[in-house]
Design a protein around this motif. Sequence first.
Motif, PDB file in Angstrom:
ATOM      1  N   ASP A  69       0.839  -1.192   0.000  1.00  0.00           N
ATOM      2  CA  ASP A  69       0.000   0.000   0.000  1.00  0.00           C
ATOM      3  C   ASP A  69       0.878   1.247   0.000  1.00  0.00           C
ATOM      4  OD1 ASP A  69      -2.339   1.515   0.039  1.00  0.00           O
ATOM      5  OD2 ASP A  69      -2.371   1.601   2.226  1.00  0.00           O
TER       6      ASP A  69
ATOM      7  N   GLU B 139       0.607   5.851  -1.054  1.00  0.00           N
ATOM      8  CA  GLU B 139      -0.213   6.958  -1.556  1.00  0.00           C
ATOM      9  C   GLU B 139      -0.314   6.916  -3.075  1.00  0.00           C
ATOM     10  OE1 GLU B 139       0.658  10.847  -0.032  1.00  0.00           O
ATOM     11  OE2 GLU B 139       0.888  10.093   2.013  1.00  0.00           O
TER      12      GLU B 139
ATOM     13  N   ARG C 216      -0.183   4.268  -5.040  1.00  0.00           N
ATOM     14  CA  ARG C 216      -1.089   3.189  -5.469  1.00  0.00           C
ATOM     15  C   ARG C 216      -2.537   3.571  -5.194  1.00  0.00           C
ATOM     16  NH1 ARG C 216      -1.295  -2.723  -2.848  1.00  0.00           N
ATOM     17  NH2 ARG C 216      -2.551  -1.532  -1.391  1.00  0.00           N
ATOM     18  N   GLN C 217      -2.798   4.166  -4.045  1.00  0.00           N
ATOM     19  CA  GLN C 217      -4.152   4.620  -3.728  1.00  0.00           C
ATOM     20  C   GLN C 217      -4.633   5.637  -4.760  1.00  0.00           C
ATOM     21  OE1 GLN C 217      -4.289   6.013   0.338  1.00  0.00           O
ATOM     22  NE2 GLN C 217      -3.361   4.122   1.104  1.00  0.00           N
TER      23      GLN C 217
ATOM     24  N   ARG D 258      -7.814   5.236  -7.178  1.00  0.00           N
ATOM     25  CA  ARG D 258      -8.844   6.273  -7.125  1.00  0.00           C
ATOM     26  C   ARG D 258      -9.076   6.893  -8.503  1.00  0.00           C
ATOM     27  NH1 ARG D 258      -6.751   8.985  -3.339  1.00  0.00           N
ATOM     28  NH2 ARG D 258      -5.517  10.345  -4.653  1.00  0.00           N
TER      29      ARG D 258
ATOM     30  N   MET E 211     -13.084   7.957   1.092  1.00  0.00           N
ATOM     31  CA  MET E 211     -12.098   7.328   0.212  1.00  0.00           C
ATOM     32  C   MET E 211     -11.832   8.192  -1.023  1.00  0.00           C
ATOM     33  SD  MET E 211     -11.508   4.679   2.083  1.00  0.00           S
ATOM     34  CE  MET E 211     -10.630   3.447   1.170  1.00  0.00           C
TER      35      MET E 211
END
Length: 183
Positions: free
Chosen positions: A29, A31, A33-34, A38, A69
């Motif tokens: 995980d 930032e 990848r998030q 997103r 999210m």
Amino acid sequence: MRKLVASAWITLDNVFDAALMPQWFFPFDSESRQAAIRDSVLGADTILMGRTTYEMLMPYWSVLKDEEMGGVAGKLNHSPKWVVSSSLTVAPWENSTIIRDDVAGAVAKLKEEPGGEIRIEGSGVLARYLMKAGLVDEYRLLVHPFVMGTGKRYFEEGLPARGLRLDSCEQLDKGVLRLIYGV
């Protein structure tokens, strides 16, 4: 014509097994990848998924507030969702419609309707079926630097041979690669 995007999070050896995610997905995980996840979700106009994925995502996402999210909850909750299933009798998640018969025909018709990108969310069985039917226009893969050795595979034996065009390759934090291939 709308673009049908098959999106998957996989290991280096092509495993996308949700039951094994604590080993290969969670440790990577970040930032970046998030943000990639997103941006991909927010870029879709319509979500297409199989029953298993629908039943896995619906209880979690349907109760979140729109802004949670990074807006992904609102996007997933309000976007049209098409779920392929021969066993579901109701699809209670907002804006959900069940496809029971002639899946390839229904998806081909959906691609012809006005709108933006259609995204296959996980749903390996459905994605492979649509790959065989020649309906997938793009593959978006988050490849994690982990060899699982066992588990459910995203690309299985029996798919038609096909060359792809690399449209984008981005290295995210912790060695995760975001690969986008066009057909």
